[in-house]
Design a protein around this motif. Structure first.
Motif, short mmCIF file in Angstrom:
data_model
loop_
_atom_site.label_atom_id
_atom_site.label_comp_id
_atom_site.label_asym_id
_atom_site.label_seq_id
_atom_site.Cartn_x
_atom_site.Cartn_y
_atom_site.Cartn_z
N TRP A 60 3.82 5.65 -86.75
CA TRP A 60 4.71 6.62 -85.84
C TRP A 60 4.18 6.39 -84.37
CZ3 TRP A 60 2.35 10.89 -89.44
CH2 TRP A 60 2.77 10.61 -90.63
N ASP A 62 3.24 8.48 -82.40
CA ASP A 62 1.85 9.25 -82.00
C ASP A 62 0.96 9.48 -83.16
OD1 ASP A 62 3.28 11.08 -83.53
OD2 ASP A 62 3.32 12.58 -81.75
N GLY A 63 1.02 8.39 -84.13
CA GLY A 63 0.02 8.55 -85.46
C GLY A 63 0.54 7.43 -86.42
N TRP A 77 -2.58 11.03 -89.76
CA TRP A 77 -3.21 11.29 -88.29
C TRP A 77 -2.08 11.54 -87.31
CZ3 TRP A 77 -3.42 8.68 -83.80
CH2 TRP A 77 -3.14 7.49 -83.76
N SER A 78 -2.40 12.59 -86.49
CA SER A 78 -1.41 12.32 -85.40
C SER A 78 -2.10 12.75 -84.02
CB SER A 78 -0.31 13.49 -85.65
OG SER A 78 0.42 13.74 -84.19
N SER A 80 -0.51 14.51 -80.92
CA SER A 80 0.56 14.70 -79.95
C SER A 80 0.41 15.89 -79.03
CB SER A 80 1.83 14.93 -80.67
OG SER A 80 1.73 16.04 -81.85
N TYR A 86 -4.78 15.89 -88.76
CA TYR A 86 -4.67 14.95 -89.79
C TYR A 86 -4.28 15.55 -91.04
CZ TYR A 86 -9.34 16.88 -91.33
OH TYR A 86 -10.24 17.52 -91.76
N TRP A 105 -2.31 19.67 -93.28
CA TRP A 105 -2.58 19.25 -92.03
C TRP A 105 -3.70 19.99 -91.60
CZ3 TRP A 105 -0.71 15.16 -89.30
CH2 TRP A 105 0.20 14.42 -89.94
#
Length: 166
Positions: A60, A62-63, A77-78, A80, A86, A105
Motif C-alpha cells: 500500500w 503507507d504500509g 503494518w501502516s 499514516s 500494525y 489493529w
C-alpha cells in the motif's frame, strides 16, 4: 496590450475549464463502463482468490498486508498521518468472489478489531475489484496486464513482519 492579455488569459481559462469538464465526463463514462462490465462478469471462486493472494504481500501507499499460506494468517503494518499501527489476524477467501481480512489493529494507544472485505469478478481475463462495504468497481487487472494495475502491488513474499514489533 493589457486588454489583449486579459482576452488571451480568459480564453486559456475557458479551454482549461472545457478540458477539465471533458476529463470529468470521460472519467464518468469510464466508471459507468467499468460498472456495467463488472456486473456482467462472474464472481471468482475461493480457489482462484487463494491463488492470487496466498503467500503475497499487498503493498500500500503507507504500509502493506501479508496473506500467509500457513493457517491463513494475516499481518499488516501502516504508517499514516504520523501514526504507526500494525495488525494480526486471519484472512479467508470465499466463493462468490469475497476476500476478507479479520484482524486486530494495534496502535500506541489502543487495539481495535476490524474486518475488511473485497469482492472480485472476472471476465475475459479482466479482474474487477471493489471494497465490499460501499466501494466502487475498478479494474484490478487488465488483459493484458497494464503497468499500473493494482494486482502488481501483490508481491510474492512477506514484506510485513520486519515492520512488526518483536
Amino acid at each position: 496590450m493589457s486588454s489583449l492579455r486579459f482576452v488571451v488569459m480568459g480564453a486559456l481559462f475557458s479551454v482549461l475549464a472545457l478540458v477539465g469538464t471533458a476529463n470529468a465526463a470521460t472519467q464518468h463514462q469510464i466508471d459507468k463502463m467499468t460498472l456495467r462490465s463488472a456486473h456482467r462478469a462472474e464472481p471468482m471462486s475461493a480457489t482462484e482468490l487463494r491463488k492470487i493472494y496466498s503467500g503475497r504481500s499487498w503493498i500500500w501507499k503507507d504500509g502493506a498486508g501479508y496473506f500467509s499460506r500457513h493457517h491463513s494468517r494475516f499481518a499488516a503494518w501502516s504508517h499514516s498521518h504520523g501514526q504507526r499501527s500494525y495488525a494480526k489476524g486471519t484472512w479467508y477467501a470465499a466463493d462468490r468472489g469475497r476476500l476478507c481480512m479479520s484482524a486486530i489493529w494495534y496502535s500506541k494507544k489502543s487495539a481495535a478489531p476490524n474486518v475488511s472485505c473485497f469482492l472480485h469478478r472476472k471476465r475475459a481475463g479482466i479482474i474487477y475489484q471493489k471494497r465490499a462495504s460501499g466501494g466502487k468497481w475498478y479494474v484490478f487487472r487488465h488483459n493484458p496486464t497494464k503497468h499500473d494495475d493494482e494486482i502488481l502491488k501483490l508481491r510474492l513474499g512477506d514484506y510485513v513482519h520486519k515492520h512488526l514489533p518483536g
